[in-house]
Scaffold this motif. Structure first.
Motif, PDB file in Angstrom:
ATOM      1  N   ARG A 177      20.939   0.437  89.165  1.00 31.75           N
ATOM      2  CA  ARG A 177      20.634   1.865  89.268  1.00 31.75           C
ATOM      3  C   ARG A 177      19.336   2.036  90.044  1.00 31.75           C
ATOM      4  O   ARG A 177      18.420   1.217  89.920  1.00 31.75           O
ATOM      5  N   ALA A 178      19.253   3.104  90.815  1.00 28.45           N
ATOM      6  CA  ALA A 178      18.086   3.339  91.666  1.00 28.45           C
ATOM      7  C   ALA A 178      17.290   4.545  91.181  1.00 28.45           C
ATOM      8  O   ALA A 178      17.854   5.613  90.928  1.00 28.45           O
ATOM      9  N   TYR A 179      15.997   4.350  91.061  1.00 28.63           N
ATOM     10  CA  TYR A 179      15.058   5.421  90.744  1.00 28.63           C
ATOM     11  C   TYR A 179      14.134   5.626  91.936  1.00 28.63           C
ATOM     12  O   TYR A 179      13.901   4.705  92.729  1.00 28.63           O
ATOM     13  N   LEU A 180      13.609   6.832  92.045  1.00 27.40           N
ATOM     14  CA  LEU A 180      12.748   7.169  93.184  1.00 27.40           C
ATOM     15  C   LEU A 180      11.365   7.571  92.693  1.00 27.40           C
ATOM     16  O   LEU A 180      11.226   8.446  91.835  1.00 27.40           O
ATOM     17  N   LEU A 181      10.350   6.909  93.246  1.00 26.32           N
ATOM     18  CA  LEU A 181       8.973   7.386  93.094  1.00 26.32           C
ATOM     19  C   LEU A 181       8.725   8.334  94.259  1.00 26.32           C
ATOM     20  O   LEU A 181       8.621   7.908  95.413  1.00 26.32           O
ATOM     21  N   GLN A 182       8.661   9.612  93.952  1.00 23.65           N
ATOM     22  CA  GLN A 182       8.530  10.618  95.001  1.00 23.65           C
ATOM     23  C   GLN A 182       7.109  10.632  95.579  1.00 23.65           C
ATOM     24  O   GLN A 182       6.134  10.371  94.869  1.00 23.65           O
ATOM     25  N   PRO A 183       6.985  10.952  96.854  1.00 20.02           N
ATOM     26  CA  PRO A 183       5.672  10.932  97.496  1.00 20.02           C
ATOM     27  C   PRO A 183       4.623  11.788  96.793  1.00 20.02           C
ATOM     28  O   PRO A 183       3.450  11.424  96.743  1.00 20.02           O
ATOM     29  N   SER A 184       5.050  12.911  96.236  1.00 28.14           N
ATOM     30  CA  SER A 184       4.088  13.831  95.620  1.00 28.14           C
ATOM     31  C   SER A 184       3.503  13.308  94.310  1.00 28.14           C
ATOM     32  O   SER A 184       2.467  13.793  93.860  1.00 28.14           O
ATOM     33  N   THR A 185       4.124  12.304  93.705  1.00 26.44           N
ATOM     34  CA  THR A 185       3.662  11.838  92.391  1.00 26.44           C
ATOM     35  C   THR A 185       2.295  11.183  92.474  1.00 26.44           C
ATOM     36  O   THR A 185       1.359  11.559  91.748  1.00 26.44           O
ATOM     37  N   PHE A 186       2.152  10.196  93.354  1.00 20.77           N
ATOM     38  CA  PHE A 186       0.874   9.489  93.472  1.00 20.77           C
ATOM     39  C   PHE A 186       0.333   9.455  94.897  1.00 20.77           C
ATOM     40  O   PHE A 186      -0.662   8.785  95.166  1.00 20.77           O
ATOM     41  N   GLY A 187       0.978  10.171  95.817  1.00 22.94           N
ATOM     42  CA  GLY A 187       0.503  10.156  97.198  1.00 22.94           C
ATOM     43  C   GLY A 187       0.875   8.868  97.920  1.00 22.94           C
ATOM     44  O   GLY A 187       0.015   8.190  98.475  1.00 22.94           O
ATOM     45  N   SER A 188       2.168   8.532  97.891  1.00 22.34           N
ATOM     46  CA  SER A 188       2.639   7.326  98.572  1.00 22.34           C
ATOM     47  C   SER A 188       3.907   7.656  99.342  1.00 22.34           C
ATOM     48  O   SER A 188       4.545   8.684  99.095  1.00 22.34           O
ATOM     49  N   ALA A 189       4.276   6.771 100.259  1.00 20.91           N
ATOM     50  CA  ALA A 189       5.603   6.883 100.857  1.00 20.91           C
ATOM     51  C   ALA A 189       6.634   6.787  99.733  1.00 20.91           C
ATOM     52  O   ALA A 189       6.356   6.221  98.673  1.00 20.91           O
ATOM     53  N   PRO A 190       7.829   7.342  99.917  1.00 18.95           N
ATOM     54  CA  PRO A 190       8.842   7.238  98.862  1.00 18.95           C
ATOM     55  C   PRO A 190       9.212   5.783  98.598  1.00 18.95           C
ATOM     56  O   PRO A 190       9.363   4.993  99.531  1.00 18.95           O
TER      57      PRO A 190
END
Length: 549
Positions: free
Chosen positions: A110-123
């Motif tokens: 399964r794939a989860y996404l760390l969105q850019p807005s969460t910590f200021g990173s590329a996805p």
């Protein structure tokens, strides 16, 4: 998911080529414990700078149930690794689930996404096998970063490499460049080969960053086991040997990656030279250039100190540095019951614990060390921190031996829990950042960069990135390396002497008697370290040197 949903921003046209950056670990924020050390810190800074530059980059990594490990103390106040389940409500469930063949059996991912807005990173897409659809053996693949079981380690590479490439296809993303940060994601190439049926087509799309400057440290496994584990996707092991012109019973991940990639890089000028020499006997490998690692200044710097440095305000620099020391010393008091003084020179050795890094080099001449720490005229405080691999019992014993030797000394402390937050406190709260590995063993060693962002002066052997930066007594202090032809024991002896000579004869007198010169070194280091060693330079250089060619 659409590209707009993934990024939340429009990539800058100069960085429009689509890149997927594969890494087994990312150190993005203290709250997301999916990293062990320098490789993760580097990947995290890269993703932060990719975001700041609005590059068309996505990260592909793993969601580790227990992270690396949590570092606690046992009943004797010595180091004890513990594995604690983590949970992250800030990750977005993409709803994408698929199967990857491992050991000829389908493993659900399964794939989860760390969105850019969460910590200021590329996805960053993070893959997990910890799912009800899997049996316990399959679930355990994504339990522990760098699991000690050989088959599990191989399976982790399969999920990262093949699973990551499958996810990209399921997302419908047209990726131009697949960037392997170290060799862990090597199976990606076998997936691409099955797709394009041509080595040249794979080489057009793959680049590789190598980090390990010694042959023995580069992962390899028996072909028979890799074939049994489905490492080669749909290829047979004899086909792999033919395609890559390889022989023998074991596959070296780095050699294979160098043959699949159109271009590779070492992570400092010195390391690239070492890597070229190390792998030159392998026909068909790609060119190895140098792109020196860097760290994200926006994340690591202290804003008040940055302002004081920009204004050349010595009084403000001194005041802020003392305040940052007090913040670190709260942790010392909490963990060790020792009260440190912000007016006393503070030396910090903090990084991954491994034998070649020689955490105890200062203690080699015990009588001299004791004389140093009891010097009333030039007092010092010493702090150690770091994480050994949880099953590296030699490194753990070294860690515990330092704890035992430091315990009776009121001005020496060993801290546990060395992760992003403590790392930042240590760099901000130290006066001297000590780095004393055996020469040519440190590929880059980026912790000294973030120390220099924060008014801590590097005291280092000229290894890794240091020769590209260090000007002795101008922006750092350089330990004189011993003749490389000497035995390790003799090198340790001579370099320990050089380290102590530099402390006793140069650093301590300057700190206590010549504040103007001390501050001059702090300011010169801060000016020299950025932008040259800010990861914005590095992320831009990857596009110019590796991606756009």
């Amino acid at each position: 998911m659409t590209k707009e949903e993934i990024f939340g921003y429009t990539p800058d046209p100069q960085y429009n080529k689509a890149v997927a950056y594969f890494s087994m670990e990312f150190a993005i924020d203290q709250a997301l414990k999916i990293y062990s050390g320098g490789l993760g810190f580097l990947a995290g800074s890269h993703m932060r700078s990719a975001y700041e530059l609005k590059q068309n980059v996505i990260g592909i990594g793993m969601l580790w149930k227990y992270g690396y490990y949590d570092q606690f103390r046992d009943l004797n106040a010595e180091m004890k690794p513990m594995f604690v389940e983590k949970g992250y409500s800030f990750l977005k469930d993409t709803g994408i689930m698929f199967t990857v063949p491992v050991h000829d059996s389908p493993v659900h991912v399964r794939a989860y996404l760390l969105q850019p807005s969460t910590f200021g990173s590329a996805p960053i897409f993070l893959l997990t096998t910890n799912l009800n659809e899997n049996d316990e053996q399959s679930r355990s693949i994504s339990y522990k970063l760098y699991d000690s079981n050989e088959a599990t380690r191989i399976a982790q590479s399969i999920i990262l490499g093949i699973g990551g490439a499958m996810l990209i296809d399921k997302l419908g993303l047209n990726i131009d460049v697949y960037h392997m940060n170290e060799g862990h994601s090597l199976p990606l190439n076998f997936y691409l080969y099955s797709k394009y049926q041509n080595l040249a087509e794979v080489k057009k799309r793959v680049i590789f960053t190598t980090h390990t400057p010694e042959a023995a440290g580069n992962e390899e496994h028996r072909y028979a086991l890799l074939k049994e584990m489905s490492f080669f996707y749909h290829l047979q092991d004899h086909e792999v040997k033919h395609i890559l012109n390889l022989e023998g019973d074991s596959l070296n991940y780095t050699v294979a990656a160098l043959k699949f990639a159109k271009k590779a890089n070492g992570v400092s000028k010195m390391h690239a030279e070492v890597a070229r020499e190390m792998w030159k006997g392998n026909p068909g490998i790609c060119d190895i250039v140098d792109i020196t690692n860097a760290q994200n200044k926006t994340y690591w710097k202290d804003d008040e100190l940055e302002k004081a440095l920009a204004n050349n305000d010595d009084k403000a620099i001194v005041a802020r540095k003392k305040e940052m020391k007090r913040q670190l010393f709260k942790v010392v008091a909490d963990q060790c019951g020792k009260i440190f003084d912000e007016n006393v020179l503070t030396i910090v050795w903090a990084r991954r614990f491994a034998g070649y890094k020689r955490a105890d080099l200062m203690m080699r001449d015990w009588d001299r060390f004791i004389k140093l720490v009891f010097n009333a005229d030039y007092p010092v405080q010493v702090i150690w921190a770091g994480k050994p691999y949880p099953e590296d019992y030699g490194a753990i014993e070294q860690f515990n031996q330092i704890i035992r030797r430091a315990r009776p000394l009121a001005n020496c402390a060993v801290l546990t829990g060395y992760e992003l937050a403590l790392s930042a406190l240590a760099k901000k709260g130290s006066d001297v950042w000590l780095n004393n590995p055996r020469m040519y063993r440190e590929a880059s060693g980026t912790s000294g960069m973030t120390a220099a962002f924060n008014g801590s002066i590097n005291l280092s052997l000229p290894d890794g990135w240091v020769p590209e930066f260090a000007k002795d007594r101008k922006n750092s202090f350089v330990i004189t390396p011993a003749d490389n032809n000497l035995s390790n024991d003799e090198k340790d002896h001579r370099e320990a002497e050089s380290l102590m000579d530099t402390l006793e004869n140069t650093i301590l007198p300057m700190y206590y008697k010549d504040q103007k010169k001390w501050l001059s070194i702090i300011k010169t280091a801060a000016a020299d370290v950025a932008p040259a060693f800010d990861s914005g330079r590095m992320a831009d250089e990857y596009y110019k040197v590796m991606y756009n060619v």
